[in-house]
Write an enzyme that holds these catalytic residues in place. Structure first.
Site, mmCIF file in Angstrom:
data_model
loop_
_atom_site.group_PDB
_atom_site.id
_atom_site.type_symbol
_atom_site.label_atom_id
_atom_site.label_comp_id
_atom_site.label_asym_id
_atom_site.label_seq_id
_atom_site.Cartn_x
_atom_site.Cartn_y
_atom_site.Cartn_z
ATOM 1 N N CYS A 1 0.833 -1.200 0.000
ATOM 2 C CA CYS A 1 0.000 0.000 0.000
ATOM 3 C C CYS A 1 0.869 1.252 0.000
ATOM 4 O O CYS A 1 2.006 1.242 0.461
ATOM 5 C CB CYS A 1 -0.854 0.021 1.253
ATOM 6 S SG CYS A 1 -1.791 -1.476 1.491
ATOM 7 N N ARG B 1 2.483 1.153 -5.878
ATOM 8 C CA ARG B 1 2.652 0.303 -4.701
ATOM 9 C C ARG B 1 1.447 -0.612 -4.470
ATOM 10 O O ARG B 1 1.507 -1.550 -3.678
ATOM 11 C CB ARG B 1 2.867 1.160 -3.461
ATOM 12 C CG ARG B 1 4.104 2.017 -3.518
ATOM 13 C CD ARG B 1 4.204 2.868 -2.279
ATOM 14 N NE ARG B 1 4.415 2.062 -1.097
ATOM 15 C CZ ARG B 1 5.591 1.704 -0.623
ATOM 16 N NH1 ARG B 1 6.680 2.096 -1.235
ATOM 17 N NH2 ARG B 1 5.689 0.973 0.450
ATOM 18 N N TRP C 1 -3.057 -2.353 -1.480
ATOM 19 C CA TRP C 1 -2.762 -3.694 -2.004
ATOM 20 C C TRP C 1 -3.284 -4.635 -0.932
ATOM 21 O O TRP C 1 -2.722 -4.722 0.157
ATOM 22 C CB TRP C 1 -1.258 -3.861 -2.198
ATOM 23 C CG TRP C 1 -0.872 -5.142 -2.876
ATOM 24 C CD1 TRP C 1 -0.871 -5.379 -4.216
ATOM 25 C CD2 TRP C 1 -0.432 -6.356 -2.251
ATOM 26 N NE1 TRP C 1 -0.457 -6.669 -4.460
ATOM 27 C CE2 TRP C 1 -0.180 -7.295 -3.279
ATOM 28 C CE3 TRP C 1 -0.230 -6.753 -0.936
ATOM 29 C CZ2 TRP C 1 0.258 -8.580 -3.028
ATOM 30 C CZ3 TRP C 1 0.209 -8.046 -0.672
ATOM 31 C CH2 TRP C 1 0.453 -8.945 -1.716
ATOM 32 N N ASN D 1 0.008 0.935 5.997
ATOM 33 C CA ASN D 1 0.672 -0.014 5.109
ATOM 34 C C ASN D 1 1.346 -1.045 5.996
ATOM 35 O O ASN D 1 2.121 -0.676 6.882
ATOM 36 C CB ASN D 1 1.719 0.722 4.250
ATOM 37 C CG ASN D 1 2.648 -0.241 3.526
ATOM 38 O OD1 ASN D 1 2.234 -1.320 3.137
ATOM 39 N ND2 ASN D 1 3.903 0.150 3.374
ATOM 40 N N GLY D 2 1.047 -2.330 5.789
ATOM 41 C CA GLY D 2 1.668 -3.358 6.621
ATOM 42 C C GLY D 2 0.620 -4.368 7.067
ATOM 43 O O GLY D 2 -0.469 -4.444 6.499
ATOM 44 N N GLU E 1 14.554 -14.361 -15.788
ATOM 45 C CA GLU E 1 14.043 -12.996 -15.685
ATOM 46 C C GLU E 1 13.166 -12.645 -16.899
ATOM 47 O O GLU E 1 12.137 -11.991 -16.763
ATOM 48 C CB GLU E 1 15.221 -12.012 -15.548
ATOM 49 C CG GLU E 1 14.850 -10.547 -15.548
ATOM 50 C CD GLU E 1 13.889 -10.121 -14.436
ATOM 51 O OE1 GLU E 1 13.681 -10.896 -13.483
ATOM 52 O OE2 GLU E 1 13.323 -9.019 -14.559
ATOM 53 N N LYS F 1 9.333 -11.516 -16.492
ATOM 54 C CA LYS F 1 8.831 -10.252 -17.049
ATOM 55 C C LYS F 1 7.576 -10.505 -17.859
ATOM 56 O O LYS F 1 6.589 -9.798 -17.734
ATOM 57 C CB LYS F 1 9.928 -9.643 -17.928
ATOM 58 C CG LYS F 1 10.058 -8.168 -17.942
ATOM 59 C CD LYS F 1 10.774 -7.540 -16.787
ATOM 60 C CE LYS F 1 10.284 -7.937 -15.456
ATOM 61 N NZ LYS F 1 10.993 -7.396 -14.326
ATOM 62 N N GLU G 1 4.613 -11.533 -15.540
ATOM 63 C CA GLU G 1 4.163 -10.426 -14.685
ATOM 64 C C GLU G 1 3.203 -9.485 -15.411
ATOM 65 O O GLU G 1 2.225 -9.046 -14.846
ATOM 66 C CB GLU G 1 5.375 -9.570 -14.250
ATOM 67 C CG GLU G 1 6.128 -10.090 -13.056
ATOM 68 C CD GLU G 1 7.282 -9.164 -12.670
ATOM 69 O OE1 GLU G 1 7.479 -8.957 -11.478
ATOM 70 O OE2 GLU G 1 7.986 -8.648 -13.567
ATOM 71 N N HIS H 1 15.387 -32.690 -18.861
ATOM 72 C CA HIS H 1 15.072 -33.495 -17.665
ATOM 73 C C HIS H 1 13.635 -33.256 -17.205
ATOM 74 O O HIS H 1 13.312 -33.495 -16.048
ATOM 75 C CB HIS H 1 16.053 -33.167 -16.544
ATOM 76 C CG HIS H 1 17.457 -33.539 -16.892
ATOM 77 N ND1 HIS H 1 17.905 -34.846 -16.870
ATOM 78 C CD2 HIS H 1 18.495 -32.791 -17.329
ATOM 79 C CE1 HIS H 1 19.170 -34.890 -17.256
ATOM 80 N NE2 HIS H 1 19.552 -33.652 -17.544
ATOM 81 N N LYS I 1 4.833 -3.119 -6.407
ATOM 82 C CA LYS I 1 6.244 -2.840 -6.691
ATOM 83 C C LYS I 1 7.133 -3.256 -5.526
ATOM 84 O O LYS I 1 8.227 -3.764 -5.706
ATOM 85 C CB LYS I 1 6.388 -1.348 -6.967
ATOM 86 C CG LYS I 1 7.811 -0.910 -7.248
ATOM 87 C CD LYS I 1 8.062 -0.810 -8.714
ATOM 88 C CE LYS I 1 9.486 -0.474 -9.050
ATOM 89 N NZ LYS I 1 9.953 -1.316 -10.169
HETATM 90 C C1 G6P Z 1 8.049 -7.331 -5.877
HETATM 91 C C2 G6P Z 1 8.043 -6.727 -7.265
HETATM 92 C C3 G6P Z 1 9.175 -7.307 -8.092
HETATM 93 C C4 G6P Z 1 10.495 -7.106 -7.363
HETATM 94 C C5 G6P Z 1 10.460 -7.728 -5.967
HETATM 95 C C6 G6P Z 1 11.698 -7.386 -5.155
HETATM 96 O O1 G6P Z 1 7.671 -8.657 -5.950
HETATM 97 O O2 G6P Z 1 6.792 -6.963 -7.909
HETATM 98 O O3 G6P Z 1 9.228 -6.649 -9.342
HETATM 99 O O4 G6P Z 1 11.529 -7.676 -8.104
HETATM 100 O O5 G6P Z 1 9.342 -7.214 -5.254
HETATM 101 O O6 G6P Z 1 11.741 -6.010 -4.939
HETATM 102 P P1 G6P Z 1 13.026 -5.237 -4.487
HETATM 103 O O7 G6P Z 1 12.562 -3.827 -4.266
HETATM 104 O O8 G6P Z 1 13.492 -5.889 -3.228
HETATM 105 O O9 G6P Z 1 14.022 -5.348 -5.561
#
Ligand code: G6P
Length: 610
Positions: free
Chosen positions: A2, A27, A76, A102-103, A483, A487, A490, A506, A605
């Site tokens: 949040c 966020r 969130w 937030n939390g 990655e 991407k 996501e 495998h 994020k």
């Molecule tokens: C969340 C985001 C990801 C990010 C991860 C780690 O899951 O959606 O995109 O890679 O957190 O975030 P950080 O700020 O620790 O890199």
């Protein structure tokens, strides 16, 4: 997670809160709301929406509350569905005390039971609602004291912004295991989850430490511990500028941020790398002798940052010859830790606030390991809690899917590996010079990838008809493949998985058929021939292949379905160039499918809860 914002000053609070929430929306965006203390009317106006901030803004534009003190929230969801009643702000029984959070309040169930027994009436399913009721319970004419008493009872994680009708010139912020900053303007103050929310208004920021509270009045802000002991808070000046946090004509933040990658690489290198490959980090300047003590390197991260950690693991072992291990921080924290004084722990986190990564960091530190945070956010919790910091200096990243900061993380891992290799005497001057040359030309090489944008978009258009993807790479390109798959899933919600070329046969190969394409990273590296064998294997199973090859390499022209050329470079630089290609590919697939690229469903994020 949040996003929260609070305002106290001479302006109308509502437009500031609306603007701040738009900037914080990355966020979380399940629902949103604001509470504004209406001047003269002696009442608090609460407006909420069960969807994104835009809906809230539309409601506020129809009926704009007027006042100079207010708080806002973009959610969130953790406890309770994203509905109007569960949207923040939450209030006490009489609507006098307003709170955004937030939390997670871990002991909310027992507190709620206790408060209900005392006659409090709850309207939502959230954990947060216990906070205003608890403050109400303790309120005897002194809001600050009631907040303090309430916070003593709360377990879990919180960043809170709150005010009371009874104290129309007092805005209170508090934090424990979730970030909160206080912005200091000219006769006006802000509290916010992060700096991006307030950069249009002030660059003077005070970052609250764990277990600290800020009491903000028109005369200034006072920081104390939750027990009321004074704290000398340090004000920092932020060098981000407001245009960096705006789209600037691009359709999405994600595309803008991918385009900013060359600059992000230059910023990550600036002042750190000599022509002869000598590396120095200002905020992590351990001597060679000190670095030689380390017999092992642990790298902790989550999501995209975990993939950067895997790249780091690979180059640290390869260049510096030191055993290195990348770990999912959320798993690390529940294992029996085997690290100690001879371990260097590197925590990789763009935001510097990921809960799991922070716990891993503290566990490593408690066991005597030297810790260094690699992060984009100056003053973030990871940076503050570590012995050293390596800042990315990428500027704000707003798109939920990390792009430019992933690349800056890889550059930082290369620099760190080179630093360790030099200290341990494991790299020749020639090799150092070669790596330095390659890193310094990277921004221009990335520009060449970006110039190939239209071709990548054309291929993305073609491949967007598939529902499943397999990304394959070896060596450094294994985490690059993971990655690339992350991407894509996501932001497009397509099924994508990553595999090492060796692992493919495998198990994962069983999935492949003509409707399950393989994205194969076959650029120049020690295992290129092996990758080409993998391509033969998947083509034999009818899977379409989109191959990334080094410029001028025509080995796969007749085998792969499609080929994307990546500027020829050494393995480390090539991993970065391929990553940019895969980011653009994912972006265009998602756009093609009409997905909300900057705000993908269910994601946030920065995940500040476990
Ligand atoms: C969340 C985001 C990801 C990010 C991860 C780690 O899951 O959606 O995109 O890679 O957190 O975030 P950080 O700020 O620790 O890199």
């Amino acid at each position: 997670m949040c996003g929260i914002i609070g305002y106290l000053g001479d302006r109308e609070a509502t437009p500031v809160l609306m603007d701040g929430l738009k900037r914080l929306e990355y966020r979380g965006y399940d629902s949103a709301g604001v509470a504004v203390l209406q001047q003269g009317a002696e009442m608090t106006s609460v407006t909420k929406s069960e969807a994104k901030v835009d809906l809230l803004i539309a409601k506020l534009q129809d009926n704009m509350p007027s006042g100079r003190l207010g708080i806002g929230h973009t959610r969130w969801a953790t406890h309770g569905k994203p509905t109007i009643v569960n949207a923040h702000p939450h209030t006490d029984c009489y609507g006098r005390i307003s709170v955004v959070h937030n939390g997670i309040i871990e002991n909310f169930a027992e507190l709620k039971q206790e408060l209900e027994a005392a006659g409090h009436e709850f309207v939502s399913d959230t954990d947060t609602e216990v906070v205003p009721h608890l403050i109400e319970q303790y309120y005897k004419g002194d809001f600050l004291s009631a907040v303090r008493q309430a916070l003593q009872r709360i377990r879990g994680a919180y960043a809170l912004a709150m005010f009371s009708l009874e104290d129309p010139e007092l805005l209170v912020g508090a934090r424990l295991n979730a970030p909160l900053v206080v912005g200091i303007g000219e006769g006006e103050y802000f509290v916010a989850s992060d700096i991006t929310a307030i950069i249009p208004y002030t660059k003077k920021v005070l970052i609250l430490g764990e277990g600290e509270m800020a009491a903000v009045t028109p005369l200034g802000s006072t920081v104390t511990t939750l027990d009321g002991l004074p704290v000398e808070a340090k004000v920092i000046h932020v060098d981000w500028d407001v245009s960096q946090a705006e789209k600037g004509g691009f359709p999405h933040f994600m595309l803008k941020e991918i385009q900013e990658t060359p600059e992000a690489v230059s910023n990550a290198l600036r002042g750190r790398l000599d022509e002869d490959g000598h590396v120095s980090f200002m905020e992590f300047n351990a001597s060679d002798q000190h670095l030689r003590r380390f017999e092992e390197v642990r790298l902790l991260g989550m999501g995209t940052s975990l993939h950067a950690a895997m790249v780091g693991e690979n180059v640290i072992e390869d260049w510096a010859g030191i055993p290195a291990r990348a770990q999912d921080a959320s798993e690390f924290r529940y294992r029996r830790p085997t690290l100690g004084e001879r371990t260097l722990t590197v925590v990789i986190t763009q935001s510097g606030e990921t809960a799991d990564t922070l716990v891993g960091l503290r566990q490593a530190r408690d066991r005597g390991s030297l810790t260094v945070a690699v992060t984009n956010v100056v003053g973030s919790t990871a940076a503050r809690d570590s012995d050293g910091a390596i800042y990315l200096h990428s500027g704000p990243e707003i798109g939920v899917a990390s792009t430019k900061t992933f690349i800056a993380h890889l550059v930082s891992q290369y620099l760190l590996a080179l630093r360790l290799a030099t200290a341990h005497g494991r790299v020749s001057l020639e090799r150092r010079e070669e790596i330095a040359r390659s890193l310094k030309t990277l921004p221009d090489e990335i520009r060449r990838v970006l110039a190939n944008h239209k071709e990548i978009a054309r291929l993305a258009h073609h491949y967007s008809r598939f529902r499943n993807f397999m990304y394959v790479g070896r060596g450094l390109n294994h985490p690059v493949a993971l990655e690339g798959a992350l991407k894509l899933k996501e932001i497009s919600y397509l099924h994508a998985e990553g595999s090492s070329g060796g692992e493919l046969k495998h198990g994962p190969i069983a999935l492949l058929d003509r409707d399950f394409p393989v994205v194969a990273i076959c650029t120049d590296c020690a295992t290129k021939e092996k990758m080409i064998s993998n391509v033969h294997e998947v083509v034999a199973r009818d899977a379409p292949v989109l191959a990334l090859v080094s410029e001028g390499d025509h080995n796969l022209d007749d085998l792969a379905t499609d080929v994307i050329e990546v500027p020829a470079a050494d393995e480390a630089a090539s991993a970065i160039l391929s990553s940019v290609v895969l980011q653009l590919f994912a972006y265009h697939v998602a756009v093609e499918l009409g997905c909300d690229v900057d705000q993908p469903r269910n994601l946030a994020k920065s995940v500040t809860v476990e």
